[in-house]
Write a protein that holds these residues in place. Structure first.
Motif, PDB file in Angstrom:
ATOM      1  N   ALA A   9       1.286  -1.388   0.316  1.00 27.84           N
ATOM      2  CA  ALA A   9      -0.409  -0.355   0.184  1.00 27.84           C
ATOM      3  C   ALA A   9       1.079   1.332   0.096  1.00 27.84           C
ATOM      4  N   THR A  10       0.349   2.162  -0.739  1.00 27.48           N
ATOM      5  CA  THR A  10       1.371   3.612  -0.957  1.00 27.48           C
ATOM      6  C   THR A  10       0.802   4.671   0.048  1.00 27.48           C
ATOM      7  N   HIS A  11       1.851   4.897   0.811  1.00 27.48           N
ATOM      8  CA  HIS A  11       1.137   5.944   2.245  1.00 27.48           C
ATOM      9  C   HIS A  11       2.225   6.838   1.915  1.00 27.48           C
ATOM     10  N   ALA A  12       1.039   8.195   1.791  1.00 22.85           N
ATOM     11  CA  ALA A  12       1.748   9.146   2.269  1.00 22.85           C
ATOM     12  C   ALA A  12       2.356   9.858   3.246  1.00 22.85           C
ATOM     13  N   TYR A  13       3.436  10.715   3.287  1.00 21.91           N
ATOM     14  CA  TYR A  13       4.373  11.407   4.468  1.00 21.91           C
ATOM     15  C   TYR A  13       4.910  12.252   3.954  1.00 21.91           C
ATOM     16  N   GLU A  14       5.216  13.596   5.318  1.00 21.74           N
ATOM     17  CA  GLU A  14       5.735  14.064   4.986  1.00 21.74           C
ATOM     18  C   GLU A  14       7.285  13.767   6.641  1.00 21.74           C
ATOM     19  N   LEU A  15       8.277  14.505   6.156  1.00 19.23           N
ATOM     20  CA  LEU A  15       9.199  14.468   7.281  1.00 19.23           C
ATOM     21  C   LEU A  15      10.435  15.807   7.035  1.00 19.23           C
ATOM     22  N   THR A  16      10.219  16.966   8.243  1.00 20.56           N
ATOM     23  CA  THR A  16      11.146  17.803   8.074  1.00 20.56           C
ATOM     24  C   THR A  16      12.489  17.198   8.543  1.00 20.56           C
ATOM     25  N   PRO A  17      13.275  18.570   8.335  1.00 22.78           N
ATOM     26  CA  PRO A  17      14.769  18.236   7.913  1.00 22.78           C
ATOM     27  C   PRO A  17      14.863  17.698   8.997  1.00 22.78           C
ATOM     28  N   PRO A  18      16.348  17.141   9.877  1.00 20.08           N
ATOM     29  CA  PRO A  18      16.841  16.522  11.021  1.00 20.08           C
ATOM     30  C   PRO A  18      16.984  17.894  11.676  1.00 20.08           C
ATOM     31  N   ARG A  19      16.677  17.846  13.119  1.00 21.94           N
ATOM     32  CA  ARG A  19      17.540  18.980  13.865  1.00 21.94           C
ATOM     33  C   ARG A  19      18.849  17.670  14.652  1.00 21.94           C
ATOM     34  N   ALA A  20      18.272  18.153  16.416  1.00 27.43           N
ATOM     35  CA  ALA A  20      19.886  17.886  17.181  1.00 27.43           C
ATOM     36  C   ALA A  20      19.986  16.723  17.501  1.00 27.43           C
ATOM     37  N   SER A  21      20.895  16.323  17.294  1.00 27.64           N
ATOM     38  CA  SER A  21      20.784  14.139  16.832  1.00 27.64           C
ATOM     39  C   SER A  21      20.498  13.702  18.197  1.00 27.64           C
ATOM     40  N   SER A  22      20.102  14.075  19.532  1.00 26.84           N
ATOM     41  CA  SER A  22      19.815  13.440  20.472  1.00 26.84           C
ATOM     42  C   SER A  22      18.760  13.825  20.880  1.00 26.84           C
ATOM     43  N   SER A  23      17.832  14.593  19.636  1.00 30.04           N
ATOM     44  CA  SER A  23      16.375  15.247  19.657  1.00 30.04           C
ATOM     45  C   SER A  23      15.190  13.982  19.614  1.00 30.04           C
ATOM     46  N   PRO A  24      14.610  13.745  19.693  1.00 24.76           N
ATOM     47  CA  PRO A  24      13.825  12.540  19.172  1.00 24.76           C
ATOM     48  C   PRO A  24      13.120  13.244  17.884  1.00 24.76           C
ATOM     49  N   VAL A  25      12.506  12.367  16.826  1.00 23.07           N
ATOM     50  CA  VAL A  25      11.933  12.307  15.859  1.00 23.07           C
ATOM     51  C   VAL A  25      10.395  12.321  16.558  1.00 23.07           C
ATOM     52  N   LEU A  26       9.388  13.469  15.825  1.00 18.49           N
ATOM     53  CA  LEU A  26       8.136  13.639  16.639  1.00 18.49           C
ATOM     54  C   LEU A  26       7.132  12.843  15.335  1.00 18.49           C
ATOM     55  N   VAL A  27       6.670  11.588  15.449  1.00 14.82           N
ATOM     56  CA  VAL A  27       5.680  10.785  14.465  1.00 14.82           C
ATOM     57  C   VAL A  27       4.116  11.144  14.399  1.00 14.82           C
ATOM     58  N   PHE A  28       3.711  11.643  14.269  1.00 10.49           N
ATOM     59  CA  PHE A  28       2.440  12.699  13.964  1.00 10.49           C
ATOM     60  C   PHE A  28       1.212  11.249  13.825  1.00 10.49           C
ATOM     61  N   ILE A  29       0.037  10.940  14.006  1.00 15.10           N
ATOM     62  CA  ILE A  29      -0.808   9.622  13.622  1.00 15.10           C
ATOM     63  C   ILE A  29      -2.022  10.347  14.108  1.00 15.10           C
ATOM     64  N   HIS A  30      -3.150  10.162  12.754  1.00 16.27           N
ATOM     65  CA  HIS A  30      -4.555  11.631  12.782  1.00 16.27           C
ATOM     66  C   HIS A  30      -5.310  10.126  12.998  1.00 16.27           C
ATOM     67  N   GLY A  31      -6.781  10.873  13.744  1.00 12.93           N
ATOM     68  CA  GLY A  31      -7.575  10.282  13.915  1.00 12.93           C
ATOM     69  C   GLY A  31      -8.581   9.514  12.797  1.00 12.93           C
ATOM     70  N   TRP A  32      -9.618   8.629  13.434  1.00 12.81           N
ATOM     71  CA  TRP A  32     -10.915   8.461  12.117  1.00 12.81           C
ATOM     72  C   TRP A  32     -11.501   9.545  11.611  1.00 12.81           C
ATOM     73  N   LEU A  33     -11.615   9.375  10.372  1.00 15.78           N
ATOM     74  CA  LEU A  33     -12.055   9.846   9.293  1.00 15.78           C
ATOM     75  C   LEU A  33     -11.270  11.625   9.221  1.00 15.78           C
ATOM     76  N   LEU A  34     -10.097  11.354   9.041  1.00 11.18           N
ATOM     77  CA  LEU A  34      -8.889  12.598   9.333  1.00 11.18           C
ATOM     78  C   LEU A  34      -7.800  12.055   8.833  1.00 11.18           C
ATOM     79  N   SER A  35      -7.041  13.235   8.097  1.00 14.15           N
ATOM     80  CA  SER A  35      -5.702  13.069   7.824  1.00 14.15           C
ATOM     81  C   SER A  35      -4.713  13.581   8.361  1.00 14.15           C
ATOM     82  N   ARG A  36      -3.450  14.015   7.769  1.00 17.55           N
ATOM     83  CA  ARG A  36      -2.427  14.345   8.458  1.00 17.55           C
ATOM     84  C   ARG A  36      -2.085  15.824   8.985  1.00 17.55           C
ATOM     85  N   ASN A  37      -3.160  16.647   7.749  1.00 14.99           N
ATOM     86  CA  ASN A  37      -2.991  18.100   7.698  1.00 14.99           C
ATOM     87  C   ASN A  37      -3.348  18.383   9.144  1.00 14.99           C
ATOM     88  N   TYR A  38      -3.757  17.828   9.641  1.00 16.92           N
ATOM     89  CA  TYR A  38      -4.658  18.408  11.140  1.00 16.92           C
ATOM     90  C   TYR A  38      -3.458  18.598  11.795  1.00 16.92           C
TER      91      TYR A  38
END
Length: 323
Positions: A9-38
């Protein structure tokens, strides 16, 4: 927008540029009948300090096959205009609604829409993008997926923040009513809905404490119409069975990562008492319920309704977890 293949399955995503190596990557997961836009209001506030990954769940937004939906990158807030989305989705709607035995080979199987299946997709996404220091931030259904994801990909996920997500109590009559209403919503999404005058105004007022900007109402109409019918139906039904509802507290109790819950004080979909109930199964709750934050003047879309408060709380949680 980028795309990646996950189990066919094709998944659409957006990944912003890396920051400090020690910082975690924040992964956002949308809800039902929504999308990544929110998530964009939050990403705009956070991406100077954290790398952010946002994606559309299988069968929602732009994570659909070309036969179900044709992306249009020039359409403004979303990636597909409402009229185009409805036209592109009409064949899939007709096919799924007329079939009593499932979808044909061009559509995804129902086994791909459980919480476990979505967590599996998430784990593969993190692996393919080589993300091994992630904090999952999930909204509503996405919060449940984040909890599952923390279990499935425990070596990559360092913590979870759930927005407007809770539960763990199965009230038979209420859940049956909720499921029946959901089934009717999925069935009654005609393509002409997008052309109905002022329909977007109605969507600016649904499930929120105060009306949203009209552009968000427009986005909600788009996402409501274009969601793949099988994904919309199965993700609802499979996540609200008695077994699934009772499994969630068990999972929370077993998670070793920090887990926090942000509740909307005026949320009529997931009332704060149900958020606190699920949070109480995690070890952090024993410290005076410190893993639950209630946001005033907030309904069921905290990341859009109160982005400044949510941003502040996310930063505080991350700072405390690192120290």
């Amino acid at each position: 927008m980028a795309t990646i293949e996950i189990l066919g399955a094709t998944h659409a995503y957006e990944l912003t540029p890396p920051r400090a190596s020690s910082s975690p990557v924040l992964v956002f997961i949308h809800g039902w009948l929504l999308s990544r836009n929110y998530w964009q209001p939050l990403i705009d506030r956070l991406d100077n300090d954290y790398q952010c990954l946002v994606y559309d769940l299988r069968g929602f937004g732009d994570s659909q096959s070309p036969t179900d939906k044709t992306p249009n990158p020039k359409s403004g807030l979303g990636t597909t205009t409402c009229g185009e989305a409805a036209a592109n989705d009409s064949a899939a709607l007709t096919s799924a609604q007329c079939s009593s035995t499932g979808v044909d080979a061009t559509h995804l199987s129902t086994s791909n829409y459980t919480l476990a299946a979505y967590a599996r997709d998430l784990g593969i996404l993190l692996e393919k993008l080589d993300i091994d220091n992630a904090w999952l931030i999930g909204h509503s259904l996405g919060g449940s997926i984040a909890l599952w994801g923390a279990s499935v990909a425990s070596e990559r996920v360092k913590g979870v923040i759930c927005l407007n997500a809770g539960g763990g109590i199965y009230l038979k009559e209420e859940f049956e009513r909720f499921r029946n209403v959901g089934k009717q919503l999925v069935k009654r999404r005609p393509q002409w809905l997008c052309y109905l005058p002022l329909i977007d105004v109605l969507f600016t007022r649904a499930q929120v404490a105060r009306p949203l900007a009209r552009r968000w109402g427009r986005q909600r109409v788009i996402d409501f119409v274009v969601a793949h019918p099988e994904a919309a139906l199965r993700s609802l039904l499979d996540s609200t069975t008695e077994a699934e509802v009772h499994r969630l507290p068990q999972m929370v109790s077993q998670l070793q990562q920090p887990v926090y819950f942000l509740a909307g004080a005026n949320d009529t979909v997931m009332a704060p008492k149900y958020v606190r109930h699920l949070a109480s199964f995690h070890k952090l709750f024993q410290n005076g319920g410190a893993n639950v934050i209630e946001i005033p003047n907030c309904g069921h879309l905290a990341m859009v309704e109160q982005p400044d408060i949510v941003d502040t709380q996310i930063r505080r949680i991350l700072a405390e977890s690192v120290s």
